[in-house]
Design an enzyme around this catalytic site. Sequence first.
Site, PDB file in Angstrom:
ATOM      1  N   GLU A 146       0.847  -1.200   0.000  1.00 36.32           N
ATOM      2  CA  GLU A 146       0.000   0.000   0.000  1.00 36.32           C
ATOM      3  C   GLU A 146       0.881   1.248   0.000  1.00 36.32           C
ATOM      4  O   GLU A 146       2.064   1.156   0.314  1.00 36.32           O
ATOM      5  CB  GLU A 146      -0.859   0.021   1.275  1.00 36.32           C
ATOM      6  CG  GLU A 146      -1.857  -1.125   1.363  1.00 36.32           C
ATOM      7  CD  GLU A 146      -2.688  -1.109   2.639  1.00 36.32           C
ATOM      8  OE1 GLU A 146      -2.316  -0.387   3.589  1.00 36.32           O
ATOM      9  OE2 GLU A 146      -3.699  -1.818   2.681  1.00 36.32           O
ATOM     10  N   HIS A 197      -5.814   1.992   6.017  1.00 35.62           N
ATOM     11  CA  HIS A 197      -5.005   1.702   7.197  1.00 35.62           C
ATOM     12  C   HIS A 197      -4.252   2.952   7.632  1.00 35.62           C
ATOM     13  O   HIS A 197      -3.912   3.792   6.809  1.00 35.62           O
ATOM     14  CB  HIS A 197      -3.997   0.580   6.894  1.00 35.62           C
ATOM     15  CG  HIS A 197      -4.633  -0.718   6.544  1.00 35.62           C
ATOM     16  ND1 HIS A 197      -4.452  -1.339   5.337  1.00 35.62           N
ATOM     17  CD2 HIS A 197      -5.478  -1.503   7.247  1.00 35.62           C
ATOM     18  CE1 HIS A 197      -5.149  -2.471   5.307  1.00 35.62           C
ATOM     19  NE2 HIS A 197      -5.786  -2.590   6.452  1.00 35.62           N
TER      20      HIS A 197
END
Lengths: 307, 403
Positions: free
Chosen positions: A219, A260
């Site tokens: 990510e 996140h």
Amino acid sequence: VSILINEETTFIVQGITGREAVNLTRECLDYGSGAKVVGGVTPGRKGRDVHGVPVFDTVEQAVADHGAPVDGSVVTVPPAFTKDAVFEALEHGVKLIVIVTERIPRRDVAQMVELANEKDARIIGPNCLGVIVPDVIKMGGIGGPAKDAAKAYSPGPVGVMSRSGGMTTEISSTLTAAGLGQSTAVSIGGDAIIGSTYTELMPLFEADEQSQAIVIYTEPGGRMEADLARWVTENNSRLPIVAFMAGKFMDEMPGMSFGHAGTIVEGKADTASEKIARLQEAGITVAEEIAEIPDLVKDRIGSGVTS
Amino acid sequence: MRFYEYESREIVKRAGIPVTKYGFARTAEEARDIAEDIGGPVVIKSQVLTGGRMKAGGVKFADTPPEASGYAEEILQLEINGHMPRGVLVDPKAEVKQEYYAGVVWDGIRKKPVMLFSDMGGIDIEEVDREHPERVGRGHLSNLTEAPEFRAKEVVAQTGVTARQLTRATPILARLARLFSDYDMTLAEINPLGELEDGSFVALDAHMEMENEARPRQAQLLAELGVGDTETREAREATPFEIKGEQVDAMDHRGVAGNVTEFDGNLGLVIGAGGGSLTLFDAVRKYGGKPANYCEIGGNPSVAKAAGLAKLVLSKPGVDKIAVMMSIVSNTRVDIVARGVVKACLELGFDPAEKIAIFRIPGAWEDEGFKILEKYGVEYCDRSVSMHEAARRAVEKIQGVAA
């Protein structure tokens, strides 16, 4: 055969009487050959049991009851108490700690990791679902109930590491459907600072004969991917790596984080496009879609590695 | 969470680092009073949570209090990068002999804070590091022991700074390191740190960011600075649609159905979880789809919450259809999400088969979920259809609508 855990691994669950922890304990006991969950800790609840696992007030009591060192601990206590729980486990000789809890401030995580290093112990997470060795053992909620985990995970040659717990299962399930099993799958956690990064786990996979390729889910945010690219370049790894990068849309939205906590982009090097470029420069194959991963892995295994 | 400059300076001051005799003003009159109190030339600086103030005309120099008042009036009306200022900072115009940089940030790979110092202040430290790496000193700090002052001294000395400048700068960097850890900062910067004509050092600007996760335990500092619990300080302010999303998530404590971000497309998304949402949002765009929103569901939300989120997205102007997609779920029940999104359609008077472009959630209780979808004629798929393929089908359907 696997990294981090095997069928002999013993562990405790800290915060075992919480709703999520009760389910997680059941799942671990049921999966594969059945995890050796030797105790649980919740202050004030000594004398109870959770699915037959005895509950204690302290880690010290749990270790004494077991009568031998305990290998691991799954920590599921609220964020404000996590640091103390992890320090307690480290103090009593626990060497592998899986931290499930999310929303722990970075300073606390960094302190736990530094103490773990001093004690020669390892932390996985926080904000993770744990570790699974298909058909053998799982430590944490990874894959969910035993029958669901059995559907997604199968034993085989691919090591999986992922910053997303859910995507660890999605990717492993995709590999399984294509006939590629997993040696060990690790949900490494979605925070900015985590106990074990890709780079820190690579030597373990490297030393594991069963592992012939690595798949990572990545990510935006942080330098973990750049660090992996550096490691691969410097160490002439025998393991081909296939990566998938999510969150490309975030490149157009600087300063915002999605998904996140660790996805917050703090510099240019943290963006998805920059990371993809670094990974590719290091010879890591970057998949456009999850569904392409199995073929890319097969290509890479076929083109070089034998064990 | 980012702090305004006037708050950052207050934090620096509390840590025992010298600051100028600045003042914060919300009105032009207040700005004039502060300028009078300072009694000399002043700088008026817009207080916005964005960079590029100088270029945008958000920083002005005034010689007299009436001039200060006039500039404050202008700056208070001036929008910068979509942000209106919260007020202005009125600062004495300092006679600066030399500008330095002092900062502390996290090193996520070493997992320790790192102190940075440079004798080339006033410009972006990353630029200095690229062009003149020998002019940037750095040193990591232990997380387990308090930062010793000598470590700060070593960092300053690495840049070649010595003599009285070294002894003046060292305690400032050491205090900055201490406040970084005491207040759970992710960034603590003094730039420039000014050396004045009289040899004293003073913080001329400061930039502080605190970790969101630490806000509960930093409640006292935040209260003293006047930062409200509801101030998110995100890169842009929450839209009414996003605020409604938070309300849906707050309906009950079961699971997550929120983290909504507004976009201006026509395909509404009910997607999850963390990593799944990132993957699916990219997938929709890859196939030419235009998402109306980002969101996250997971952790087994209630039917009411799933329905609330779907209703919110379905009611957004310009949304023609929604796509309900997740990565394989283990603790979220597929049937609960299915029930929720069907309920949302029915309550709004829509045909679920028409409005739900695709339902792709494999995992726990999927058979029960698929039965419900079957009943309402909604297109669904299991794990044999990839996330990207599901996104592609949703885009294909909605483009059929648009054509």
